[in-house]
Write a protein that holds these residues in place. Structure first.
Motif, short mmCIF file in Angstrom:
data_model
loop_
_atom_site.label_atom_id
_atom_site.label_comp_id
_atom_site.label_asym_id
_atom_site.label_seq_id
_atom_site.Cartn_x
_atom_site.Cartn_y
_atom_site.Cartn_z
N UNK A 54 7.89 12.84 55.19
CA UNK A 54 8.98 13.53 55.89
C UNK A 54 8.94 15.02 55.62
N UNK A 55 9.66 15.77 56.45
CA UNK A 55 9.74 17.20 56.23
C UNK A 55 10.81 17.53 55.18
N UNK A 56 11.06 18.82 55.00
CA UNK A 56 11.96 19.30 53.96
C UNK A 56 13.37 18.76 54.14
N UNK A 57 13.74 18.38 55.37
CA UNK A 57 15.10 17.95 55.68
C UNK A 57 15.22 16.44 55.77
N UNK A 58 14.12 15.73 55.47
CA UNK A 58 14.15 14.28 55.49
C UNK A 58 13.81 13.66 56.83
N UNK A 59 13.34 14.46 57.78
CA UNK A 59 12.96 13.95 59.10
C UNK A 59 11.47 13.62 59.10
N UNK A 73 7.10 18.62 47.04
CA UNK A 73 7.35 18.85 45.61
C UNK A 73 8.73 19.49 45.39
N UNK A 74 9.16 20.31 46.31
CA UNK A 74 10.51 20.87 46.21
C UNK A 74 11.55 19.77 46.36
N UNK A 75 11.34 18.89 47.34
CA UNK A 75 12.27 17.77 47.54
C UNK A 75 12.27 16.87 46.30
N UNK A 76 11.11 16.74 45.66
CA UNK A 76 11.03 15.93 44.44
C UNK A 76 11.94 16.49 43.35
N UNK A 141 18.58 25.56 48.67
CA UNK A 141 17.33 25.41 49.41
C UNK A 141 16.35 26.53 49.08
N UNK A 142 16.84 27.63 48.49
CA UNK A 142 15.94 28.70 48.07
C UNK A 142 15.01 28.28 46.96
N UNK A 143 15.20 27.08 46.42
CA UNK A 143 14.30 26.60 45.37
C UNK A 143 12.85 26.55 45.85
N UNK A 144 12.67 26.35 47.14
CA UNK A 144 11.30 26.37 47.68
C UNK A 144 10.62 27.70 47.38
N UNK A 145 11.36 28.79 47.51
CA UNK A 145 10.81 30.11 47.19
C UNK A 145 10.51 30.22 45.69
#
Length: 932
Positions: A54-59, A73-76, A141-145
């Protein structure tokens, strides 16, 4: 590379904590809602492999509506947060602050490669407190950065060790670099740009080349005068390895998104769909806009889409001058870095590589993105900016007359930035504070007006929300989402006509279908919800169900993978009594998303409608396998087990009801059904406990009160039942079975014929055709020795139910009694005393099973019945809401579906038992009537 001391690490950590500690009090706002609250990939019940599908938003990445942002890994890390603290926002913000501190330490290591100790520390301090970072640090969501920056810097630092002391290639750091680049890319796409930074470092810093030197070397090789120097060959080999690894990562990334770019509309990025030269002029103008945010972060905004920055439509637009100045300044820096071979050139080249390369994916120059400006994407570019500012400070401080002034200015800059950052964090406290602060900066963005409206709507302040939504339609008249929001708010205000008009306006703004061209590529996926919302509105009118169905089918035809349309249509088909078609709709939705617990739950509801309880139970269990805490599945599957009457299912039903009441401790229906289970098992004390719990939570709970009274009556505690019946009749004075049971107890245990007569007369005043009450009143007359009145009463009762033989027999007994007394010369008029025994009261209320079926359904989740069922008793389809915070529209809620009742084998046996008990009571009555 100079060592970073513990004192410097503590200084940076303390400064970061000082600037960002108040972010721990912020909630989930804007994109956090979609990425955290609405993302099922965070839940432990979701298979871990879904994070990589899935993508970052769960889709799912395969769906057209997917954002194509692949950051597993960010979602993890979000999932780990959820594992330890579920949806406690403080833990998410705390981890972001920690990660920002780690980035600052790594950035200090980076700066030490280029700058002296004090200058590198100044650059890092400026980076630590820069207000532009609040979106990346305070927004979850800035954790991806943050994560991408950590691995980006780690990859670069690893690469700097690839050159041995004898100028040979050390391969271990290069392998580590490639691995860390892959990890950075799995955190956020821009991580791959570190390969370019490593290449620039290798050529212009490690090897010390300048652009003239490179050109000269290449010309000599082409002329055949000389071969490649050994150092150049080594550099080429390392660069080839880096480039090949980059190409492999790009190929994998393209495969992951299935060679599809995400769908963006002109509302997200107006310039992306503009014609030449407006598109090019606008995108180039955005570069100095971003540079100005780094230079002067005084007016920060969480959303720069829509009309925030008007299009640059002409070469004569004065804003083109800013673009020209920006490119001139950038060109001068690049010239200085490329043409000269001294330390300042190397510093400038590395700073420019940090500014330019990580920003390219978000620049819109090579491919459109879903935003105009986004402050969080400046997180890495700000590193290069801070290096340039710190180096400029060093040059100024070396001039004697400006040394003190430069230190004073730097102190002021760091202080003002730190204060600005701290204050900016409070803007992220809630959605309302965030979006209202954004409106102070930009009032031309309809999305901001919409989002303030959403925040007010979540507070149930619909009138105020409506004003903001209407303003959004004025700011951007063609904003489909704004009109949808207006429609939904009118609906919440019960203004259906205005709601339908707003939805029709939104529908009229949808792009027209073009044959041969995919509709989904020209419309935002959420905008298709206008068909769902409009259909949900009009299907409240039973005469317009076909019209609603047509809207659902139209949405499906526009996007065949529109899962929500199948779900909503399935609900409607159930309402239209078409369970087979509803089943097909849900099965189609399950093909698109077989891991959706709500869909399995809905399918179970269809199975109940189709009178297939075993298949319904299997599908309830599938829903619970995916989500063990699915409250409706827990409740209704337990209810289904209870209704089956199978003793072997009773323990599991009990366990599920217990789990349900843990999830919904304030729902009295859960406790009531636990009580009914205990009554089924003849566990009277436990049944009493659960019934009392239900009544305490919901005073006046009709079924709980009646069944508790019945429990006392069946346990020979009739006098304890009386106060319960009094409470029942105080809330529900027309409760027929309660009145009958009360009359029975008053007659047989209190010897209160007057009170019993009042009960039966009240029933007959409400329902003169009630045979049971009429017959029992006749018995009361007989008990009071009013034989003539009893005779007339029984005659009337027999006329009401001529098929009932027991009434005929009782009438004969009364007449025989009257004849015997007349023959003996005894008066037939009533006399005092002579009360009858316990069994003399005619028909008692049937046992609890009848009460469950006819009244409360024992928490049966059907939409039919006497209207006393609470909402949680409904077996209903899962919600069709699609509330995307930070989006311009929301989806209306679907309606609960009804189910038909069916009698199980156990219930049939119960009915037979009731009949046998009733016959036994009739025989006793006859015996008593004949005995006198």
């Amino acid at each position: 590379m100079a060592v970073v001391s513990w004192k410097e690490i503590c200084l940076l950590t303390g400064l970061v904590v000082g600037c960002y500690w108040n972010s721990l009090f912020c909630g989930f706002v804007f994109d956090d809602v979609s990425a955290i609250l609405d993302n099922k990939d965070l839940r432990p019940t979701t298979p871990l492999k879904n994070l990589f599908l899935n993508d970052f938003w769960g889709t799912p990445m395969s769906e057209e509506r997917s954002h194509k942002s692949y950051r597993p890994l960010t979602v993890l890390t979000f999932r780990l947060n959820y594992l330890f603290s579920e949806l406690n926002s403080s833990s998410y913000h705390l981890l972001n602050v920690v990660l920002h501190a780690v980035v600052c330490v790594l950035f200090l290591h980076f700066c030490r490669l280029l700058l002296d100790r004090s200058t590198s520390l100044i650059a890092t301090l400026l980076f630590a407190v820069h207000p532009i970072h609040t979106e990346a640090v305070t927004g979850v969501v800035g954790r991806a950065e943050l994560l991408s920056s950590i691995f980006l810097l780690a990859a670069f630092l690893a690469y700097t060790k690839s050159k041995g002391t004898d100028h040979s290639i050390v391969w271990t750091p290069i392998i580590s670099t490639v691995f860390l680049v892959a990890v950075a890319t799995l955190c956020k796409e821009q991580g791959i740009t570190v390969i370019g930074i490593c290449c620039i470092y290798e050529v212009f810093v490690a090897q010390g080349f300048t652009l003239p030197m490179l050109i000269d070397t290449l010309l000599q090789v082409l002329r055949g005068k000389d071969g490649f120097p050994y150092a150049v060959l080594q550099t080429l080999l390392k660069l080839i390895v880096l480039i090949i690894s980059t190409l492999l990562l790009v190929i994998i990334r393209v495969q992951v998104i299935q060679s599809q770019l995400p769908v963006f509309t002109r509302f997200d990025n107006p310039a992306a769909v503009s014609s030449t030269p407006s598109r090019q002029l606008t995108f180039n103008y955005l570069l100095p806009v971003n540079a100005w945010l780094l230079l002067n972060p005084s007016e920060l905004c969480c959303d720069w889409t829509m009309g925030t920055i008007p299009l640059v439509e002409s070469l004569l637009d004065s804003r083109n001058l800013a673009t020209l100045v920006f490119y001139t300044f950038l060109g001068l820096l690049a010239y200085h870095g490329l043409w000269y071979n001294h330390s300042s050139s190397k510093i400038i080249m590395m700073a420019l590589s940090l500014i330019v390369l990580p920003f390219i994916p978000a620049s819109n120059l090579f491919f459109p993105v879903g935003f105009v400006v986004a402050e969080r994407v400046l997180y890495v570019p700000s590193m290069g900016f801070c290096v340039l500012v710190a180096y400029g400070f060093k040059l100024l401080s070396q001039k004697g007359g400006l040394k003190k002034m430069s230190w004073l200015l730097m102190g002021i800059l760091l202080t003002t930035h730190a204060v600005k950052t701290f204050n900016r964090n409070w803007d992220w406290e809630s959605e309302y504070t965030l979006f209202t602060s954004a409106l102070k900066v930009n009032r031309n963005n309809a999305k901001l007006w919409n989002n303030v409206g959403h925040a007010l709507e979540n507070q149930n302040s619909y009138e105020r929300a409506l004003r903001y939504f209407l303003q959004a339609t004025r700011v951007q008249p063609d904003d489909i989402g704004a009109h949808m929001n207006v429609g939904r708010t009118y609906k919440n205000l019960n203004r259906s006509r205005e709601a339908e008009e707003a939805y029709l306006i939104a529908k009229s703004l949808m792009p027209q279908i073009i044959p041969g061209k995919k509709y989904a590529t020209r419309v935002a996926p959420n905008h298709l919800n206008v068909y769902i919302n409009l259909a949900n509105l009009i299907r409240a009118n039973d005469s317009r169900l076909e019209e609603a169905d047509q809207l659902y089918r139209q949405a499906i035809s526009m996007r065949p993978d529109f899962k929500q349309a199948y779900i909503s249509r399935g609900e409607l088909l159930l309402k239209m009594n078409k369970p087979s078609e509803a089943k097909d709709a849900y099965l189609r939705a399950l093909e698109l998303d077989h891991t959706n617990a709500d869909l399995w739950y809905n399918l179970a509801i269809v199975n109940i409608e189709m009178k297939d309880p075993s298949e319904a139970l299997r599908n309830f269990n599938r829903a619970l396998d995916l989500n063990p805490r699915h409250k409706l599945a827990l409740f209704n599957s337990a209810l289904l087990m209870q209704e089956s009457g199978e003793a072997k299912l009773r323990p599991e039903a009990n366990r599920r009801f217990l789990t349900y009441v843990k999830e919904e401790p304030d729902d009295a229906n859960g406790y009531f059904n636990l009580g009914m289970l205990a009554m089924d098992a003849n566990e009277n004390e436990e049944a009493e406990h659960w019934m009392r719990e239900a009544i305490q939570l919901q005073p006046g709970f009709r079924s709980a009160l009646f069944n508790l009274a019945l429990l006392y009556s069946q346990s020979q505690r009739e006098l304890d039942a009386l106060p319960v019946l009094e409470e029942l009749l105080r809330y529900h004075p027309e409760h027929v079975k309660g009145l009958i049971l009360k009359g029975d107890i008053l007659m047989n245990h209190r010897k209160d014929t007057r009170g019993a007569k009042t009960c039966f007369e009240r029933i007959l005043s409400m329902d003169p055709s009630n045979v049971q009450a009429k017959h029992n009143l006749c018995v009361v007359y007989f008990e009071e020795r009013e034989l003539q009145r009893a005779e007339r009463c029984l005659v009337d009762t027999l006329a009401m139910a001529p098929q009932e033989e027991y009434i005929r027999r009782h009438l004969a007994i009364v007449r025989n009694k009257m004849a015997a007394m007349s023959a003996a010369g005894q008066p037939i008029a009533p006399t005092e005393g002579g009360s009858m025994s316990d069994k003399q009261q005619g028909h008692q209320p049937e046992d609890k099973k009848e009460e469950e079926e006819e009244e409360e359904g024992r928490g049966v989740a059907s939409g039919a019945g006497e209207g006393a069922r609470k909402e949680k008793n409904l077996r209903k389809s899962s919600s069709t809401e699609n509330q995307g915070h930070g989006q311009s529209e929301k989806l209306d809620t679907g309606q609960p579906d009804k189910r038909t009742k069916s009698k199980s084998t156990k219930e049939i046996k119960d009915i037979e038992k009731k009949r046998a008990a009733a016959l036994k009571r009739l025989e006793e009555i006859e015996r008593i009537l004949s005995s006198d």
